[in-house]
Design a protein around this motif. Sequence first.
Motif, PDB file in Angstrom:
ATOM      1  N   ILE A   1       0.631  -1.121   0.014  1.00 26.57           N
ATOM      2  CA  ILE A   1      -0.065   0.074  -0.039  1.00 26.57           C
ATOM      3  C   ILE A   1       1.044   1.387  -0.020  1.00 26.57           C
ATOM      4  N   ALA A   2       0.490   2.335  -0.571  1.00 32.11           N
ATOM      5  CA  ALA A   2       1.266   3.346  -0.662  1.00 32.11           C
ATOM      6  C   ALA A   2       0.238   4.506  -0.194  1.00 32.11           C
ATOM      7  N   PHE A   3       0.804   5.385   0.836  1.00 25.33           N
ATOM      8  CA  PHE A   3      -0.203   6.388   1.316  1.00 25.33           C
ATOM      9  C   PHE A   3       0.589   7.558   1.885  1.00 25.33           C
ATOM     10  N   GLU A   4       0.066   8.647   1.877  1.00 22.40           N
ATOM     11  CA  GLU A   4       0.705   9.975   2.376  1.00 22.40           C
ATOM     12  C   GLU A   4       0.703   9.788   3.832  1.00 22.40           C
ATOM     13  N   ASP A   5       1.641  10.598   4.661  1.00 21.44           N
ATOM     14  CA  ASP A   5       1.656  10.726   6.021  1.00 21.44           C
ATOM     15  C   ASP A   5       0.277  11.055   6.617  1.00 21.44           C
TER      16      ASP A   5
ATOM     17  N   THR B   1       4.966  13.778   1.906  1.00 21.03           N
ATOM     18  CA  THR B   1       5.879  12.455   2.224  1.00 21.03           C
ATOM     19  C   THR B   1       4.784  11.314   1.866  1.00 21.03           C
ATOM     20  N   VAL B   2       5.052  10.562   1.126  1.00 16.15           N
ATOM     21  CA  VAL B   2       4.615   9.268   0.667  1.00 16.15           C
ATOM     22  C   VAL B   2       5.381   8.003   1.017  1.00 16.15           C
ATOM     23  N   HIS B   3       4.676   7.029   1.617  1.00 20.75           N
ATOM     24  CA  HIS B   3       5.233   5.749   1.936  1.00 20.75           C
ATOM     25  C   HIS B   3       4.783   4.577   1.253  1.00 20.75           C
ATOM     26  N   ALA B   4       5.565   3.834   1.055  1.00 21.49           N
ATOM     27  CA  ALA B   4       4.968   2.410   0.474  1.00 21.49           C
ATOM     28  C   ALA B   4       5.697   1.121   1.135  1.00 21.49           C
TER      29      ALA B   4
ATOM     30  N   THR C   1      -6.318   6.431  11.210  1.00 17.43           N
ATOM     31  CA  THR C   1      -5.313   7.074  10.265  1.00 17.43           C
ATOM     32  C   THR C   1      -4.014   6.478  10.923  1.00 17.43           C
ATOM     33  N   THR C   2      -2.824   6.681  10.327  1.00 17.85           N
ATOM     34  CA  THR C   2      -1.619   6.098  10.567  1.00 17.85           C
ATOM     35  C   THR C   2      -1.001   7.233  11.460  1.00 17.85           C
ATOM     36  N   PRO C   3       0.247   6.604  12.404  1.00 22.52           N
ATOM     37  CA  PRO C   3       0.813   7.775  13.085  1.00 22.52           C
ATOM     38  C   PRO C   3       1.746   8.448  12.072  1.00 22.52           C
ATOM     39  N   VAL C   4       2.054   9.667  12.546  1.00 22.94           N
ATOM     40  CA  VAL C   4       3.090  10.439  11.626  1.00 22.94           C
ATOM     41  C   VAL C   4       4.236  10.738  12.435  1.00 22.94           C
TER      42      VAL C   4
END
Length: 270
Positions: free
Chosen positions: A32-36, A42-45, A86-89
């Motif tokens: 999965i790819a998503f932004e912070d 900042t986008v992480h996969a 939502t995920t942590p940043v």
Amino acid sequence: MAAAVVAAACSAQGALAKEEPLYEFGLGIGAIAFEDYRGSDTVHAYPLPLPYLLYNGKFLKANRDGIRGTLFDQDRFELNLSFDATTPVRNDRERSGMPDLRSTVELGPSFDLHLMRSDNRKVKLDLRMPVRAAMTVESSPKIIGWTFTPRLALDIRDPWQLEGWNLGLLTGPLFADRRYNAYFYTVAPQFATVDRPQFQASSGYAGTQFISAVSKRYPKFWVGAYVRYDTLSGATFEDSPLVQRKSYLVGGIGFSWIITSSSRMVEVPD
């Protein structure tokens, strides 16, 4: 989900039904790819374990529509429990020197209207209107506000004559109160810099999302993929220095083996 034409007539949801296992469970892997956070540059996969869960209980259900608790179910509308998270940043470029953002969970009721059902039950169009309270995930959780995300949801079985596939299209605006938007987009005076001026987020419109997802359940495994386009143009916080991108595209894919399945079959709406 994106929707086409809304038909006025509705068939009774209970008129047609099918049998499914009471539960199924599987496990696989996805990417999965998503932004912070929405608007971050900042986008992480990430690879991630991917559980597959099907549960057809009288109150709690888990299927391709998500996990929900059905509080009230009629031919034209349902009252469900709605969830989001939502995920942590941490170590985000735009938020350098600011406190990390905790993961959040959102929970609340969703009033869902059944706008259209095709005669063969392969096409359905719903209006979903969840109102959720958001809180941080930590030892002492804090309520950070409320969200309202009305969505048109179009679901198509066997699209383009591809038997067994499911296509879901979803679209709608996002609204949030001042506390929620402030959690992500306010820059307090002590964290202001030359490149990151002070900003106070307000309540109101928070952008629009367009989501497309496809999936198929094979006898022994499940596959799926999704793409999401997000625009923050016109959002009340679009001038926040923490908003680096006003539109972007993210997505993910997944694969799960079916590990166990209930021998008990139950009747579910088709």
